[in-house]
Design a protein around this motif. Structure first.
Motif, PDB file in Angstrom:
ATOM      1  N   LEU A 156       0.843  -1.197   0.000  1.00  0.00           N
ATOM      2  CA  LEU A 156       0.000   0.000   0.000  1.00  0.00           C
ATOM      3  C   LEU A 156       0.878   1.247   0.000  1.00  0.00           C
ATOM      4  O   LEU A 156       1.764   1.390   0.827  1.00  0.00           O
ATOM      5  N   GLY A 157       0.620   2.158  -0.870  1.00  0.00           N
ATOM      6  CA  GLY A 157       1.424   3.381  -0.937  1.00  0.00           C
ATOM      7  C   GLY A 157       0.874   4.480  -0.064  1.00  0.00           C
ATOM      8  O   GLY A 157       0.686   5.610  -0.516  1.00  0.00           O
ATOM      9  N   PHE A 158       0.614   4.163   1.184  1.00  0.00           N
ATOM     10  CA  PHE A 158       0.065   5.166   2.109  1.00  0.00           C
ATOM     11  C   PHE A 158       0.961   5.244   3.332  1.00  0.00           C
ATOM     12  O   PHE A 158       1.653   4.288   3.677  1.00  0.00           O
ATOM     13  N   PRO A 159       0.911   6.388   4.026  1.00  0.00           N
ATOM     14  CA  PRO A 159       1.780   6.542   5.203  1.00  0.00           C
ATOM     15  C   PRO A 159       1.348   5.626   6.346  1.00  0.00           C
ATOM     16  O   PRO A 159       0.201   5.160   6.394  1.00  0.00           O
ATOM     17  N   ASP A 160       2.269   5.427   7.281  1.00  0.00           N
ATOM     18  CA  ASP A 160       1.938   4.660   8.492  1.00  0.00           C
ATOM     19  C   ASP A 160       0.839   5.355   9.271  1.00  0.00           C
ATOM     20  O   ASP A 160       0.768   6.589   9.332  1.00  0.00           O
ATOM     21  N   ARG A 161      -0.043   4.547   9.853  1.00  0.00           N
ATOM     22  CA  ARG A 161      -1.042   5.028  10.828  1.00  0.00           C
ATOM     23  C   ARG A 161      -1.941   6.125  10.262  1.00  0.00           C
ATOM     24  O   ARG A 161      -2.351   7.027  10.998  1.00  0.00           O
ATOM     25  N   TYR A 162      -2.259   6.025   8.977  1.00  0.00           N
ATOM     26  CA  TYR A 162      -3.047   7.088   8.327  1.00  0.00           C
ATOM     27  C   TYR A 162      -4.555   6.871   8.429  1.00  0.00           C
ATOM     28  O   TYR A 162      -5.312   7.815   8.572  1.00  0.00           O
TER      29      TYR A 162
END
Lengths: 156, 99
Positions: B82-88
């Protein structure tokens, strides 16, 4: 699957939630239902709520499930169980019935061929479906009943 | 073509467990958006991810039909990377896709 769960854990906020729906690892059942049906906006038949208690269900047997795909569904259960070691706790796990309705055996067969690589109906099952539909009220429906697992996990 | 939507049992099972109001939601395996449009409007943010471009096109069409094309961000992607930040996100939802 384990990678996907690990990624879900990473992108979730602390105390965030993971929700999963997937078919369980049992073959789906085929039934004939006699009831009063209404049509939903999606074109799918729904049993009118006031008649839900009056549905007469005639079990016909099980669709033949593709063992590999059923195994995948079992692996999903395992992946969710292993998620607990990643830092999730179970809030809820349950099962509900998901229904597909058809007016005829031909419609059922066409749907299975186009959409359900994981299951098929053998000749004996189809024969029972034809016979039961012939004896039932004209408004009777052929129903696939698929058990779906719903799980809610919380990240800690 | 009729709009596909959750079955009554499915809707009941989901609503029993989750309130999407004000949540940042990542839906994985959006397919034709059947489980997206009934809930996305409540959320603070809704990202719908699917590895299949043709399914996302179907979902886009469904969202246009229900005037939610600006509510949901449709994204081509892989649940394993997943290309999303941690803990988003507040909620990650595997919609018939973790299998």
């Amino acid at each position: 699957m384990a990678l996907a769960v690990a990624e879900a854990h990473r992108v979730l906020a602390n105390t965030g939630w993971l929700l999963d729906l997937h078919p369980n690892d049992e073959p789906a059942a085929l039934e004939v239902w006699e009831a009063h049906f209404t049509m939903g906006d999606d074109g799918q038949a729904s049993v009118a709520p006031e008649h839900l208690q009056a549905v007469q269900r005639h079990p016909l047997g099980e669709l033949e499930g593709d063992p590999e795909i059923l195994r995948d569904f079992a692996f999903t259960n395992d992946a969710l169980a292993e998620a607990l070691e990643l830092g999730f706790e179970v809030v809820h796990s349950g099962v509900f019935d998901y229904y597909y309705s058809f007016d005829s055996v031909d419609e059922l067969n066409a749907y299975l061929e186009d959409n359900w690589e994981q299951a098929s109906a053998n000749d004996a099952l189809l024969e029972r479906a034809v016979e039961t539909l012939a004896r039932a009220a004209p408004t009777a429906k052929l129903m696939i009943v698929q058990k779906v697992v719903i799980t809610l996990l919380k990240k800690f | 073509m009729p709009l596909t939507q959750p079955s009554p049992n499915e809707l009941k099972a989901i609503q029993f467990l989750v309130r999407f109001k004000d949540l940042r939601v990542l839906e994985i395996g959006t397919g034709d958006g059947r489980l997206t449009w009934p809930f996305a409007r409540e959320a603070a943010q809704w990202v719908a991810l699917d590895p299949d471009q043709s399914e996302l096109a179907l979902a886009a069409e469904v969202l246009r039909r229900v005037s939610q094309q600006n509510t949901v961000r449709l994204t081509l992607g892989d649940a394993r990377a997943l290309g999303f930040p941690d803990r988003y996100f507040d909620l990650v939802w595997f919609t018939w896709s973790l299998c």
